[in-house]
Design a protein around this motif. Structure first.
Motif, mmCIF file in Angstrom:
data_model
loop_
_atom_site.group_PDB
_atom_site.id
_atom_site.type_symbol
_atom_site.label_atom_id
_atom_site.label_comp_id
_atom_site.label_asym_id
_atom_site.label_seq_id
_atom_site.Cartn_x
_atom_site.Cartn_y
_atom_site.Cartn_z
ATOM 1 N N SER B 59 0.828 -1.207 0.000
ATOM 2 C CA SER B 59 0.000 0.000 0.000
ATOM 3 C C SER B 59 0.865 1.262 0.000
ATOM 4 C CB SER B 59 -0.946 -0.007 1.202
ATOM 5 O OG SER B 59 -0.182 -0.067 2.380
ATOM 6 N N ASN B 60 2.119 1.144 0.438
ATOM 7 C CA ASN B 60 2.986 2.335 0.467
ATOM 8 C C ASN B 60 4.430 1.957 0.112
ATOM 9 O OD1 ASN B 60 3.763 4.931 0.794
ATOM 10 N ND2 ASN B 60 3.433 5.022 3.007
ATOM 11 N N SER B 62 6.704 3.562 -1.192
ATOM 12 C CA SER B 62 7.727 4.617 -1.057
ATOM 13 C C SER B 62 8.584 4.431 0.211
ATOM 14 C CB SER B 62 7.064 5.990 -1.037
ATOM 15 O OG SER B 62 6.032 6.009 -0.091
ATOM 16 N N ASN B 63 8.077 3.604 1.133
ATOM 17 C CA ASN B 63 8.886 3.312 2.325
ATOM 18 C C ASN B 63 10.239 2.730 1.939
ATOM 19 O OD1 ASN B 63 7.312 4.130 4.493
ATOM 20 N ND2 ASN B 63 6.015 2.323 4.319
ATOM 21 N N ASP B 318 5.320 8.622 4.007
ATOM 22 C CA ASP B 318 4.105 9.367 3.652
ATOM 23 C C ASP B 318 4.132 10.798 4.196
ATOM 24 O OD1 ASP B 318 4.164 7.900 5.913
ATOM 25 O OD2 ASP B 318 2.023 7.430 5.979
#
Lengths: 118, 419
Positions: B59-60, B62-63, B318
């Motif tokens: 879901s993210n 970019s971590n 985020d």
């Protein structure tokens, strides 16, 4: 980036802020230039009071010790304290030692009585 | 004995195989709850899967970028020895803060009640920076500054970086408070940057702190080209006269007078300047050696660990990976350059008014940015490059520590204008 769109308040904070930092540190400089002078003046005054005749003129240079002088004094003190030991009478007594015969220290017993074969 | 163990092993494998090949179904049929059991098992596995970092990463993603940044920091610290005491805790913190997790279970730094959130309290409320300043005060020798107070002005000159960045950030569309917090990166002082940004722009604090510490670590890379560009070769060779010996009374009076003067001028910087001078008084008084020793060793080490790890962890992708962060990094680099150039130009200007052996080597102007003691070390290094017998370290320490005072005063001024 157009600096002209920045409002006057921002310019004010920028100029005034930097100016205040300058003023604060210039103020500190003034104080720290004055403090050693005041301290030297106090030392001179107390020296004059203590010994009016001997200390006629004390120059500021004579009160300020350089790093080298401090190092030399520290070294001298270090050596002086390291070499210190108990006080002695400084009387040297020479005692004659008599060598009496004893079989324990007899030279005869420390050799084997064996000659080289002829 | 070996045979018995082998037999036992074979039997236990056979026994476990019957469960895998339908044993569970038989067990479930026996209890009459086949569906419920299977549902529970799959639900459990599903929940476990949703709790893992792998699932949340989807879901993210970019971590992953931030984890790479954290690893890069650790690499820089270990391989090139760039501020390892800061970059290792921050790098580890960046990794820690970017491990993807299921939200709502008091795990993350920004979740109320989590352990990391409790540790982050010290950063949010500006508790850690004054404690760091206490340690810095207890380990700093101000004698070079006291012996030649005029060098203090270079610390003020280099603060041009703060105000130029403030102007630049305002022009780029940041609010006045945000611009003030970004501007302090030019002060090259991590604790001051964290202190000010926690008060003025808490949302940007992670980016500002990371930018400040990154550029501080990169001082040996950023400063030398600017020094060579601005200072001509013959001026780089100037030898300064050795500083005079400073008496103990002067050393004791410095923190007391400094505390009174600076905090009266800029009371908003009281937590920083108060602790800095208090730490120095502990050191110089000569009667509180135990306290000074704790402040400059154990305490500053503990606070550095907590500060580094929490500042690092505050860079959750985020919150961190935004265009604002990019702008902050750009502005930070410019502010460092402007600050260095400001100090160097002012040192050259000072030389116009100084005569004979009172002239200063303009290279020490670069140490006016307060990255203690890295910028002074860079000056020493550059000085030695030009003349192997010209040691500038002690002279550079004067503008360096006055830069710390100057940036703290500037932070106080910005606070009083913008809060």
């Amino acid at each position: 980036m157009n600096l002209l769109i920045v409002d006057s308040m921002t310019w004010t904070i920028t100029i005034l802020g930097w100016f205040i930092v300058f003023v604060a540190l210039v103020f500190l400089i003034g104080v720290f230039i004055t403090v050693p002078k005041l301290l030297n003046w106090g030392i001179k005054r107390s020296l004059r009071k203590k010994n009016k005749d001997a200390v006629k003129e004390i120059s500021t240079d004579s009160l300020e010790l350089s790093g080298e002088t401090n190092a030399a004094i520290a070294m001298a003190l270090h050596m002086f304290f390291n070499e210190m030991h108990d006080e002695e009478s400084n009387v040297i007594t020479i005692k004659q030692v008599k060598k009496r015969y004893s079989p324990w220290s007899s030279k005869v017993y420390s050799f084997n009585n064996v000659n080289f074969p002829r | 004995m070996k045979r018995i163990i082998t037999l036992f092993g074979v039997f236990s494998v056979l026994f476990s195989l019957q469960f895998i090949g339908g044993g569970f179904e038989a067990f479930a049929a026996g209890t009459g709850a086949e569906e419920t059991f299977m549902n529970h098992a799959s639900n459990g596995l599903d929940t476990f899967w949703k709790f893992t970092g792998f699932y949340n990463l989807m879901s993210n993603p970019s971590n992953l970028i931030m984890i790479a940044v954290g690893l890069f920091f650790i690499f820089l610290a270990i391989k090139y020895d760039y501020e390892p005491l800061l970059l290792i805790p921050i790098g580890t913190g960046v990794i820690l803060g970017n491990i993807p997790f299921a939200e709502g279970y008091q795990i993350g730094l920004y979740e109320k009640g989590s352990v990391l959130n409790y540790l982050y309290f010290g950063v949010q409320q500006g508790v850690y920076p004054p404690l760091i300043f206490l340690g810095i005060g207890a380990m700093t020798d101000f004698s070079s500054l006291i012996s030649n107070p005029k060098l203090m002005i270079l610390g003020a000159a280099a603060q041009v970086g703060i105000f130029a960045t403030f102007l630049g950030a305002s022009a780029l569309g940041f609010t006045a408070q945000e611009a003030g917090a970004i501007g302090i990166i030019g002060g090259a002082d991590g604790p001051t940057a964290i202190f000010l940004s926690s008060k003025l722009a808490p949302t940007l604090m992670g980016a500002i702190a990371i930018a400040a510490y990154s550029y501080m670590a990169l001082v040996p890379v950023i400063q030398p080209p600017i020094m060579r560009l601005i200072i001509p070769k013959e001026e780089r060779l100037i030898k300064m006269k050795p500083p005079r010996a400073v008496s103990k009374v002067e050393k004791i009076m410095f923190p007391i007078i400094g505390l009174l003067l600076t905090t009266f001028i800029s009371p908003s910087a009281l937590p920083l300047l108060g602790m800095l001078f208090f730490g120095n008084l502990l050191k110089e008084s000569g009667v509180t050696e135990r306290l000074a020793d704790t402040a400059r060793n154990s305490m500053i080490n503990i606070v550095t660990i907590l500060l580094g790890i929490t500042v690092g962890a505050s860079t959750q992708a985020d919150y961190f990976l935004t265009t604002a962060s990019l702008k902050i990094f750009g502005l930070g680099a410019v502010s460092f350059m402007v600050a260095t150039a400001g100090g160097l130009f002012f040192a050259r200007l000072m030389n116009l008014f100084l005569k004979g052996d009172n002239k200063i080597n303009p290279l020490i102007g670069a140490a006016g940015v307060s990255a203690v003691p890295d910028s002074a070390r860079v000056v020493q290094h550059e000085g030695l490059k030009n003349d192997p017998n010209n040691h500038l370290l002690m002279h550079a320490m004067a503008p360096n520590v006055s830069g710390v005072i100057g940036s703290a005063v500037a932070a106080g001024i910005l606070l009083s204008f913008l809060l």
